[in-house]
Design a protein around this motif. Sequence first.
Motif, short mmCIF file in Angstrom:
data_model
loop_
_atom_site.label_atom_id
_atom_site.label_comp_id
_atom_site.label_asym_id
_atom_site.label_seq_id
_atom_site.Cartn_x
_atom_site.Cartn_y
_atom_site.Cartn_z
N LEU A 17 0.82 -1.21 0.00
CA LEU A 17 0.00 0.00 0.00
C LEU A 17 0.85 1.26 0.00
CD1 LEU A 17 -2.81 1.30 0.18
CD2 LEU A 17 -2.71 1.02 2.65
N ILE A 18 2.07 1.17 0.49
CA ILE A 18 2.96 2.33 0.51
C ILE A 18 3.27 2.81 -0.90
CG2 ILE A 18 5.28 3.14 1.18
CD1 ILE A 18 5.17 1.17 3.50
N TYR A 19 3.29 1.88 -1.86
CA TYR A 19 3.77 2.19 -3.20
C TYR A 19 2.67 2.39 -4.23
CZ TYR A 19 8.01 0.32 -1.06
OH TYR A 19 9.07 0.08 -0.21
N SER A 57 9.45 1.24 -10.70
CA SER A 57 9.93 0.00 -10.08
C SER A 57 9.27 -0.23 -8.72
CB SER A 57 11.45 0.06 -9.93
OG SER A 57 11.84 1.16 -9.12
N LYS A 58 9.06 0.85 -7.96
CA LYS A 58 8.41 0.71 -6.66
C LYS A 58 6.94 0.30 -6.83
CE LYS A 58 11.33 3.89 -4.02
NZ LYS A 58 11.37 5.11 -3.17
N THR A 59 6.29 0.83 -7.86
CA THR A 59 4.90 0.46 -8.10
C THR A 59 4.78 -1.02 -8.45
OG1 THR A 59 4.40 2.71 -8.87
CG2 THR A 59 2.87 0.95 -9.50
N ILE A 60 5.69 -1.50 -9.29
CA ILE A 60 5.69 -2.92 -9.64
C ILE A 60 5.91 -3.76 -8.39
CG2 ILE A 60 6.91 -4.71 -10.92
CD1 ILE A 60 7.49 -2.64 -13.07
N LEU A 61 6.85 -3.33 -7.53
CA LEU A 61 7.09 -4.04 -6.28
C LEU A 61 5.83 -4.06 -5.42
CD1 LEU A 61 8.93 -5.41 -4.20
CD2 LEU A 61 9.63 -3.13 -3.43
N GLY A 62 5.15 -2.92 -5.34
CA GLY A 62 3.92 -2.85 -4.55
C GLY A 62 2.86 -3.80 -5.07
N ILE A 63 2.70 -3.87 -6.40
CA ILE A 63 1.70 -4.76 -7.00
C ILE A 63 2.04 -6.22 -6.69
CG2 ILE A 63 0.79 -5.61 -9.20
CD1 ILE A 63 1.10 -2.75 -10.28
N ILE A 64 3.32 -6.57 -6.81
CA ILE A 64 3.74 -7.95 -6.52
C ILE A 64 3.47 -8.29 -5.06
CG2 ILE A 64 5.76 -9.47 -6.35
CD1 ILE A 64 6.93 -8.02 -8.77
N LEU A 65 3.78 -7.35 -4.16
CA LEU A 65 3.55 -7.61 -2.74
C LEU A 65 2.06 -7.78 -2.43
CD1 LEU A 65 6.11 -5.12 -1.13
CD2 LEU A 65 6.26 -7.61 -1.20
N ILE A 66 1.22 -6.97 -3.06
CA ILE A 66 -0.23 -7.08 -2.81
C ILE A 66 -0.75 -8.42 -3.30
CG2 ILE A 66 -2.49 -6.10 -3.38
CD1 ILE A 66 -1.05 -3.37 -3.62
N LEU A 67 -0.33 -8.83 -4.49
CA LEU A 67 -0.77 -10.13 -5.01
C LEU A 67 -0.26 -11.27 -4.13
CD1 LEU A 67 -0.27 -9.58 -8.86
CD2 LEU A 67 -2.38 -9.43 -7.53
#
Length: 406
Positions: free
Chosen positions: A125-127, A189-199
């Motif tokens: 959610l941070i990203y 890159s941070k947004t992609i990381l955030g999406i991966i973490l949420i999934l």
Amino acid sequence: MALSGFQIVLMVGMLVTGSINTISKKAQNDCKVEGYPDRSANNTRTVHEFDHPWFQTLIMFFGEMICLGGYCIVRKKERDKRRREYAEQNKDMTDIPPQPRIVQLIVAVPTICDLVGTSVAGIGLIYVDASVWQMLRGSIIIFAGILSKIFLKRKLRVVHWCGMLVTMIGLVLVGCSSVFKSQHTAEGSKTILGIILILASQVVSASQMVIEEMFLKKRSLHPLQVVGTEGSFGALLMIAVVLPVMYFIPGSDVNNSYENSLDAIYQIFSEPRLLVFCLLYLLSIAFYNYFGLAVTKSLTAVHRTLIDACRTILVWVVDLLIFYAFDKDFGEPFDKTYGLLQVDGFLFLLIGTALYNELVVVPCIPCLRKPVPVQEVNVEAPNRGNIQYASDSDDDITRPLLRDKK
């Protein structure tokens, strides 16, 4: 069937408290407040963002603990009712069967999943924006469906697989809109990381649902008892183990900690607005669980699914309203370039959810039609051990399930 006034209040309560849950959590991340004295800054208190997803998980567990108080009230009412029944029948009060223990150690197993899933989702959610976060959480349908088929041997029809496929298309569209939008701010890159973490967090949450059904359903535990006990176990685990470990792991937080909980406490009590957001988050967790259970009991799980879909819309609308009408430090702007892509993604998520829960009927496609109910046949000595009627945990649609004799 017309809804009563009380049922409407329950639905509105679930919608509002669920939306406050997401909005207040994201608002905490947007706060910039003085924190704990930083050794690298000559022990001065510097202003920085409230970046404490693991501490937010502790707040969530405190909110769930409140549900244990609600369960104690239900437990007392059941005990008083049993005593009145025995008194009316002139039975010996000492023969009243004891109530099950409040603390069930088996609940500690899904608690760990809840801890990991919530914390990882909080980091994601941070990203990303709150609306994207809420939409991506719809991926739990895919993971829960697959895991339930593998571990619970649940039969999935074509309509369920179609629902998961449409949901996957929606997730791709929402994820792409968020990534494309972030490319203009060098945060791709941070947004992609955030999406991966949420999934990834939804995989853990789906595992929690499967575990709860495997281990807790047969024990007939009250939902408030499960939520409250998970909150108690989770809070104890966070305070005694997780947060101290996070403090001593090297990281980028204050005083080179991975997450400094002392810094979180300093920030909360240094800024009244942040304290309000934390209290809203805590209370919304408790009331959202209550309203959700009440809606499922008074109506159906299908109504709860529809409310969750409306919750996503409300979160998005409120975030836009906050940004454009009140304070640009909070909420989120509408991206004119890729915003429509997010709208399309949300519509696909909505359609996928409706298909999976069989809220829409597609009679023109044979494989998507609802199964014809099995007609009762009068036969002598029916074998009731082979065919039983059961209801799936993720919807309230009753269908025949083939089962072996036990």
